[in-house]
Design a protein around this motif. Structure first.
Motif, PDB file in Angstrom:
ATOM      1  N   MET A 182       0.828  -1.203   0.000  1.00 55.82           N
ATOM      2  CA  MET A 182       0.000   0.000   0.000  1.00 55.82           C
ATOM      3  C   MET A 182       0.865   1.255   0.000  1.00 55.82           C
ATOM      4  O   MET A 182       0.584   2.221  -0.715  1.00 55.82           O
ATOM      5  CB  MET A 182      -0.925  -0.018   1.213  1.00 55.82           C
ATOM      6  CG  MET A 182      -2.002  -1.101   1.163  1.00 55.82           C
ATOM      7  SD  MET A 182      -2.806  -1.366   2.762  1.00 55.82           S
ATOM      8  CE  MET A 182      -3.570   0.215   3.050  1.00 55.82           C
ATOM      9  N   LYS A 183       1.906   1.254   0.808  1.00 55.19           N
ATOM     10  CA  LYS A 183       2.767   2.435   0.898  1.00 55.19           C
ATOM     11  C   LYS A 183       3.543   2.651  -0.394  1.00 55.19           C
ATOM     12  O   LYS A 183       3.672   3.787  -0.877  1.00 55.19           O
ATOM     13  CB  LYS A 183       3.748   2.280   2.072  1.00 55.19           C
ATOM     14  CG  LYS A 183       4.524   3.553   2.371  1.00 55.19           C
ATOM     15  CD  LYS A 183       3.577   4.699   2.734  1.00 55.19           C
ATOM     16  CE  LYS A 183       4.318   5.982   3.064  1.00 55.19           C
ATOM     17  NZ  LYS A 183       3.400   7.099   3.363  1.00 55.19           N
ATOM     18  N   LYS A 184       4.053   1.580  -0.985  1.00 58.57           N
ATOM     19  CA  LYS A 184       4.776   1.708  -2.254  1.00 58.57           C
ATOM     20  C   LYS A 184       3.855   2.278  -3.340  1.00 58.57           C
ATOM     21  O   LYS A 184       4.260   3.149  -4.121  1.00 58.57           O
ATOM     22  CB  LYS A 184       5.322   0.354  -2.695  1.00 58.57           C
ATOM     23  CG  LYS A 184       6.523  -0.144  -1.906  1.00 58.57           C
ATOM     24  CD  LYS A 184       7.033  -1.444  -2.499  1.00 58.57           C
ATOM     25  CE  LYS A 184       8.269  -1.948  -1.784  1.00 58.57           C
ATOM     26  NZ  LYS A 184       8.811  -3.188  -2.377  1.00 58.57           N
ATOM     27  N   LEU A 214      -6.894   1.706   8.398  1.00 58.11           N
ATOM     28  CA  LEU A 214      -5.740   1.079   7.765  1.00 58.11           C
ATOM     29  C   LEU A 214      -5.378   1.787   6.471  1.00 58.11           C
ATOM     30  O   LEU A 214      -4.199   2.054   6.190  1.00 58.11           O
ATOM     31  CB  LEU A 214      -6.037  -0.394   7.497  1.00 58.11           C
ATOM     32  CG  LEU A 214      -4.924  -1.204   6.804  1.00 58.11           C
ATOM     33  CD1 LEU A 214      -3.658  -1.200   7.649  1.00 58.11           C
ATOM     34  CD2 LEU A 214      -5.387  -2.639   6.544  1.00 58.11           C
ATOM     35  N   LEU A 215      -6.377   2.119   5.673  1.00 59.44           N
ATOM     36  CA  LEU A 215      -6.121   2.808   4.403  1.00 59.44           C
ATOM     37  C   LEU A 215      -5.470   4.167   4.630  1.00 59.44           C
ATOM     38  O   LEU A 215      -4.544   4.555   3.920  1.00 59.44           O
ATOM     39  CB  LEU A 215      -7.433   2.982   3.628  1.00 59.44           C
ATOM     40  CG  LEU A 215      -8.070   1.718   3.056  1.00 59.44           C
ATOM     41  CD1 LEU A 215      -9.442   2.038   2.471  1.00 59.44           C
ATOM     42  CD2 LEU A 215      -7.181   1.094   1.991  1.00 59.44           C
ATOM     43  N   LYS A 216      -5.935   4.870   5.640  1.00 60.83           N
ATOM     44  CA  LYS A 216      -5.412   6.217   5.896  1.00 60.83           C
ATOM     45  C   LYS A 216      -3.946   6.197   6.313  1.00 60.83           C
ATOM     46  O   LYS A 216      -3.216   7.154   6.061  1.00 60.83           O
ATOM     47  CB  LYS A 216      -6.259   6.923   6.952  1.00 60.83           C
ATOM     48  CG  LYS A 216      -7.613   7.386   6.433  1.00 60.83           C
ATOM     49  CD  LYS A 216      -8.364   8.191   7.484  1.00 60.83           C
ATOM     50  CE  LYS A 216      -9.660   8.758   6.911  1.00 60.83           C
ATOM     51  NZ  LYS A 216     -10.395   9.584   7.917  1.00 60.83           N
ATOM     52  N   THR A 217      -3.512   5.105   6.941  1.00 66.93           N
ATOM     53  CA  THR A 217      -2.107   5.032   7.344  1.00 66.93           C
ATOM     54  C   THR A 217      -1.168   4.978   6.143  1.00 66.93           C
ATOM     55  O   THR A 217       0.005   5.344   6.245  1.00 66.93           O
ATOM     56  CB  THR A 217      -1.847   3.794   8.226  1.00 66.93           C
ATOM     57  OG1 THR A 217      -2.137   2.603   7.471  1.00 66.93           O
ATOM     58  CG2 THR A 217      -2.715   3.829   9.479  1.00 66.93           C
ATOM     59  N   ALA A 218      -1.680   4.505   4.990  1.00 69.39           N
ATOM     60  CA  ALA A 218      -0.848   4.377   3.790  1.00 69.39           C
ATOM     61  C   ALA A 218      -1.035   5.540   2.823  1.00 69.39           C
ATOM     62  O   ALA A 218      -0.368   5.607   1.798  1.00 69.39           O
ATOM     63  CB  ALA A 218      -1.169   3.064   3.071  1.00 69.39           C
ATOM     64  N   MET A 219      -1.947   6.460   3.145  1.00 70.77           N
ATOM     65  CA  MET A 219      -2.245   7.576   2.250  1.00 70.77           C
ATOM     66  C   MET A 219      -1.522   8.841   2.678  1.00 70.77           C
ATOM     67  O   MET A 219      -1.228   9.036   3.854  1.00 70.77           O
ATOM     68  CB  MET A 219      -3.755   7.867   2.232  1.00 70.77           C
ATOM     69  CG  MET A 219      -4.620   6.815   1.599  1.00 70.77           C
ATOM     70  SD  MET A 219      -6.377   7.288   1.720  1.00 70.77           S
ATOM     71  CE  MET A 219      -7.127   6.046   0.677  1.00 70.77           C
ATOM     72  N   ARG A 220      -1.254   9.691   1.714  1.00 76.06           N
ATOM     73  CA  ARG A 220      -0.815  11.036   2.042  1.00 76.06           C
ATOM     74  C   ARG A 220      -1.912  11.730   2.838  1.00 76.06           C
ATOM     75  O   ARG A 220      -3.095  11.476   2.641  1.00 76.06           O
ATOM     76  CB  ARG A 220      -0.532  11.813   0.756  1.00 76.06           C
ATOM     77  CG  ARG A 220       0.732  11.398   0.014  1.00 76.06           C
ATOM     78  CD  ARG A 220       0.644  11.744  -1.463  1.00 76.06           C
ATOM     79  NE  ARG A 220      -0.125  10.752  -2.202  1.00 76.06           N
ATOM     80  CZ  ARG A 220      -0.623  10.959  -3.416  1.00 76.06           C
ATOM     81  NH1 ARG A 220      -0.446  12.122  -4.002  1.00 76.06           N
ATOM     82  NH2 ARG A 220      -1.292  10.004  -4.035  1.00 76.06           N
ATOM     83  N   ASN A 221      -1.532  12.626   3.722  1.00 72.93           N
ATOM     84  CA  ASN A 221      -2.502  13.271   4.611  1.00 72.93           C
ATOM     85  C   ASN A 221      -3.607  13.977   3.829  1.00 72.93           C
ATOM     86  O   ASN A 221      -4.785  13.910   4.210  1.00 72.93           O
ATOM     87  CB  ASN A 221      -1.800  14.260   5.542  1.00 72.93           C
ATOM     88  CG  ASN A 221      -0.936  13.576   6.577  1.00 72.93           C
ATOM     89  OD1 ASN A 221      -1.164  12.424   6.925  1.00 72.93           O
ATOM     90  ND2 ASN A 221       0.074  14.284   7.076  1.00 72.93           N
ATOM     91  N   LYS A 222      -3.221  14.641   2.752  1.00 69.34           N
ATOM     92  CA  LYS A 222      -4.210  15.380   1.974  1.00 69.34           C
ATOM     93  C   LYS A 222      -5.244  14.433   1.371  1.00 69.34           C
ATOM     94  O   LYS A 222      -6.449  14.724   1.369  1.00 69.34           O
ATOM     95  CB  LYS A 222      -3.510  16.175   0.866  1.00 69.34           C
ATOM     96  CG  LYS A 222      -4.440  17.066   0.057  1.00 69.34           C
ATOM     97  CD  LYS A 222      -3.682  17.802  -1.043  1.00 69.34           C
ATOM     98  CE  LYS A 222      -2.728  18.816  -0.452  1.00 69.34           C
ATOM     99  NZ  LYS A 222      -2.101  19.656  -1.526  1.00 69.34           N
TER     100      LYS A 222
END
Length: 311
Positions: A182-184, A214-222
């Motif tokens: 997810m992060k990549k 869980l999804l938000k941890t891998a997303m940019r804040n915006k």
């Protein structure tokens, strides 16, 4: 480029083109062409980008220039970052063939909608879980496919941003969410610098709050701040016009299954298989880079990004 050539999958009108350019503040055609010339000349002088410059089209570079908000210098930085990252995560970006996605597409459909949203010229992309089980779903395969579609759009689309819809059909997918993948995937999206206007989850399972976290941890804040969960299609209509949505969601476009079949047929054409092979050449040759500080400067981590293991 004065107009976007007709495409069987993505409709872009002259008005769409003008709207998008205005939103990115790039309206001078002569300046656009001069900037692309300057970018090509610069690439040809960079030892680690010389080879990839031979396979980079003007259409592709214009999208990069647009996403750089009309800054030639920022476009150069984006190309350097993107081409290097593509080589660092080949498991997502390289060596793809249309046949490899048969299993994935048996349980999940991912399609860009043909028309842009009229009010803001954004493109809607729908992910739809089509079965009650998700046994054949691979997050890595999904990211490979999504990245391939995104790269195809770099040549044929022109819009003011993206809106994503994820229809989970009540199916549990949390066990399939690999944080490293997810992060990549998010970092690759950041390298492209596409404008994600919103992310919408519909038909979520009972544990939706856990999945969202869980999804938000891998997303940019915006991007994380633009994630919405909807309990009804009517709620979704407040953000996205019905006329660009598929029949599945009360819209005017073809059902997701038919649109997905069109994409499958198109991507299986010989010229598209050649295109996939050509995309593998859009990477930097790190052995020829004058300095080796890319990981630390762009990824925020020392050492090799390849050392991150993916199950």
């Amino acid at each position: 480029m004065e107009v976007i050539p007709n495409n069987p999958l993505l409709r872009v009108t002259k008005e769409d083109l003008e709207f998008a350019r205005n939103s990115y503040v790039i309206t001078d055609i002569q300046r656009i062409n001069e900037s692309i010339d300057a970018i090509i000349e610069w690439m040809q002088k960079q030892d680690h980008l010389v080879e990839s410059s031979k396979h980079t089209s003007r259409e592709y570079l214009e999208r990069i220039y647009m996403l750089a908000l009309g800054s030639t210098e920022n476009a150069k930085k984006k190309i350097d970052k993107l081409f290097t990252m593509r080589g660092m995560v080949p498991e997502i970006c390289l060596h793809r063939t249309p046949g490899e996605f048969e299993r994935l597409l048996s349980c999940v459909k991912f399609v860009p909608m043909p028309k842009l949203v009229p009010k803001d010229r954004t493109r809607v992309l729908v992910t739809q879980v089509i079965g009650k089980t998700i046994d054949d779903f691979s997050l890595l395969e999904y990211c490979r496919y999504g990245n391939m579609i995104g790269e195809y759009r770099m040549y044929h689309d022109y819009n003011a941003g993206d809106r994503f819809i994820c229809d989970l059909n009540g199916v549990s997918i949390i066990s399939k969410m690999n944080p490293v993948v997810m992060k990549k995937y998010d970092l690759i999206g950041e390298a492209y610098a596409t404008k994600v206007k919103s992310v919408h989850i519909i038909n979520g399972p009972p544990y939706i709050d856990t999945l969202v976290s869980l999804l938000k941890t891998a997303m940019r804040n915006k991007v994380a701040g633009r994630l919405h969960v909807h309990s009804s299609y009517e709620d979704l209509y407040e953000y996205i016009d019905k006329e660009v949505l598929p029949e599945d969601y009360g819209g005017d476009e073809l059902p997701i299954a038919k649109l997905a079949e069109k994409w499958k047929e198109h991507l299986s054409k010989p010229e598209m298989i050649q295109w996939m092979e050509d995309q593998d050449k859009l990477v930097s040759d790190e052995s020829k880079r004058s300095s080796n500080n890319f990981n630390q400067e762009y990824m925020g981590m020392p050492g090799s990004f390849r050392k991150l293991n993916v199950d």
